[in-house]
Design an enzyme around this catalytic site. Structure first.
Site, short mmCIF file in Angstrom:
data_model
loop_
_atom_site.label_atom_id
_atom_site.label_comp_id
_atom_site.label_asym_id
_atom_site.label_seq_id
_atom_site.Cartn_x
_atom_site.Cartn_y
_atom_site.Cartn_z
N SER A 283 -1.36 6.52 6.69
CA SER A 283 -1.04 5.15 7.11
C SER A 283 -1.26 5.02 8.62
CB SER A 283 0.43 4.84 6.76
OG SER A 283 0.96 3.91 7.68
N THR B 129 -3.03 -11.71 10.81
CA THR B 129 -1.65 -11.63 11.33
C THR B 129 -1.33 -10.28 11.98
OG1 THR B 129 -0.90 -11.00 9.12
CG2 THR B 129 -0.68 -13.32 9.72
N GLU C 12 -6.39 -10.44 3.38
CA GLU C 12 -5.85 -11.61 4.10
C GLU C 12 -6.98 -12.41 4.72
OE1 GLU C 12 -3.00 -10.85 7.35
OE2 GLU C 12 -3.72 -12.71 8.23
N HIS D 236 -0.44 -10.98 1.24
CA HIS D 236 -1.73 -11.27 1.89
C HIS D 236 -2.32 -12.63 1.55
CE1 HIS D 236 -1.75 -7.18 3.08
NE2 HIS D 236 -2.21 -6.66 1.97
N HIS E 283 0.84 -1.20 0.00
CA HIS E 283 0.00 0.00 0.00
C HIS E 283 0.87 1.25 0.00
CE1 HIS E 283 -3.62 -2.32 0.46
NE2 HIS E 283 -3.04 -3.00 1.43
S1 F3S Z 1 2.52 -12.03 8.58
FE1 F3S Z 1 3.98 -11.64 7.05
S2 F3S Z 1 3.42 -10.01 5.63
FE2 F3S Z 1 4.47 -9.08 7.34
S3 F3S Z 1 3.25 -8.47 9.08
FE3 F3S Z 1 3.90 -10.55 9.41
S4 F3S Z 1 5.67 -10.77 8.16
#
Ligand code: F3S
Ligand code: F3S
Lengths: 282, 282
Positions: B217, B161, B126, B74, B43
């Site tokens: 952001s 996540t 995601e 994602h 982004h």
């Molecule tokens: S899940 Fe993966 S995409 Fe980044 S925020 Fe954690 S390392």
């Protein structure tokens, strides 16, 4: 004046598992003149001595037992079953099905590679059996502080059946932070909560509440305190002998509840005594 | 006067998964002149337009893609993989391994008969993929209130996540009350937390903190707020053009951090600009 209305709280006295154990003991004693009980069948001296007269002898270990052995609602470690088999004793198993379920979960979690956490009192016989089912690899904790010391990637949780939901949730929320995976079997039995809920409901519509139970019974004291919040006249008695006529002057609605180790015949005795007071004064 | 000491916070900018996705894109673009990306790779408009020049074209659906398609960190629903196969497109999969893990858990929980609960934002790509892995049978929730409405005997939980640990724990403690069994995979990635922790540490030993990231952001704004608590002079910039010479008068220790979608070359640009200010004024 109208006679008094006497109501007994739902879920007063014995829970399902204890009632069932007593029934199993009764049936066994009909067939068998002498049975050994591994530990007292319930924590009530009157009941224990009554059953002793019927032929149920309390022992502390399998070695002292002959012929038939009764397993009370708390359950026992799997190793003790083996000993019973080895000694060729008849096994009269009154383990509460809800306790059995918790044991099975403890075993399953251990076998599936979880670090087993038991929430409860590590000295309680029920918890002792859970530990054994987890192949003695379980950690017993009873507070959020103890939860903080746990380090494992895969945690499996079971609870002592009489644990309070609030303590359980507070411990689990700590554990959730510690592991990649956490699998929780909520093995809390709702007997205690239901008994308290029913006492509260009845206290609200009663002029007087009679709470029956041993003076050193923690769960009876709790019932007494709950009733005090919802009814002006609350009395805590062990037996009918403590009832006083004057408590019932100008009383219409009598509520009765009883702690977890109070047998129904003791409750019945109290009801009859109150009925005769009613006849006497109204 | 001594020149300034410029320190960059550990874990500033891209997380592991985004850095990895960028690297995968770079490698693919070396071999392949034209690749399609299903949604923007990150982004950040500057990065997206830079990669567009290199041959990475953003599309909204597989139908618009030819030759090769890039899956960003994602992840995507399993059905989309099938479409990619069917269209015989080369699949360049940059799904973050931590996201993949959460997808696998969602699938496993669904297959093992759990009522799947995903803690996160249901509109986030995601989470959309997690839902698909749970065979579209999952319930997405993001608050304790929503947790109260869930009724199931066997609940399985995974998390977006980027979820905050506090919200996760608070939701889980509500769910624990609702089910006989609850199995929780804590799939929160610690990248965000680590980035914030590092920013806090650096802010404490810096005379000035420069926070780099898009003005809209949310995660950069959070970094800015954290720094404000630990350092008197904190500036929030998008690019080096916003730097002002006078900020650095009498400054010895400069700290720099950056939001999750700030590429390292943008951070490097800022560092160089500060170095030349240093040469200029000290
Ligand atoms: S899940 Fe993966 S995409 Fe980044 S925020 Fe954690 S390392
Ligand atoms: S012994 Fe009683 S308290 Fe519950 S677990 Fe069994 S019904």
């Amino acid at each position: 004046m109208l006679p008094m209305k006497i109501r007994i709280a739902q879920n007063a006295g014995f829970c399902y598992g204890v009632r069932r154990a007593i029934k199993i003991a009764d049936e066994a004693l009909e067939k068998n003149k002498s049975i050994y009980s591994l530990g007292p069948i319930i924590h009530n001296p009157q009941v224990v001595s009554e059953y002793e007269k019927k032929g149920l002898k309390v022992v502390e270990s399998i070695d002292e037992a002959k012929n038939a052995i009764l397993i009370r609602s708390h359950g026992i470690p799997p190793q003790i079953y083996k000993l019973i088999n080895k000694k060729k004793l008849e096994c009269i198993d009154a383990t509460c099905p809800f306790v059995k379920e918790a044991q099975d979960y403890a075993k399953q979690l251990y076998e599936e590679g979880y670090f087993v956490v038991i929430i409860g009192d590590k000295n309680h016989p029920e918890v002792q059996a859970h530990i054994a089912y987890a192949n003695y690899q379980a950690q017993v904790i009873n507070s959020k502080e103890e939860a903080k010391n746990i380090q494992a990637q895969k945690i499996g949780v079971v609870s002592q059946t009489t644990q309070s939901v609030d303590n359980f949730v507070s411990i689990v929320s700590e554990l959730v932070k510690k592991a990649k995976e956490i699998r929780i079997f909520n093995t809390i039995c709702d007997a205690t909560e239901k008994r308290q809920e029913s006492a509260k409901e009845l206290a609200q519509i009663s002029d007087i509440m009679i709470v029956i139970g041993g003076k050193n019974s923690a769960n009876t004291r709790k019932l007494f305190e709950i009733c005090l919040n919802f009814c002006k006249k609350v009395y805590y008695i062990e037996t009918k002998e403590e009832l006083k006529k004057e408590w019932f002057y100008n009383v219409k609605n009598v509520g009765i509840t009883a702690g977890a180790s109070t047998p129904s015949w003791l409750i019945d005795d109290v009801i009859q005594a109150i009925e005769s007071i009613d006849n006497d004064i109204h």
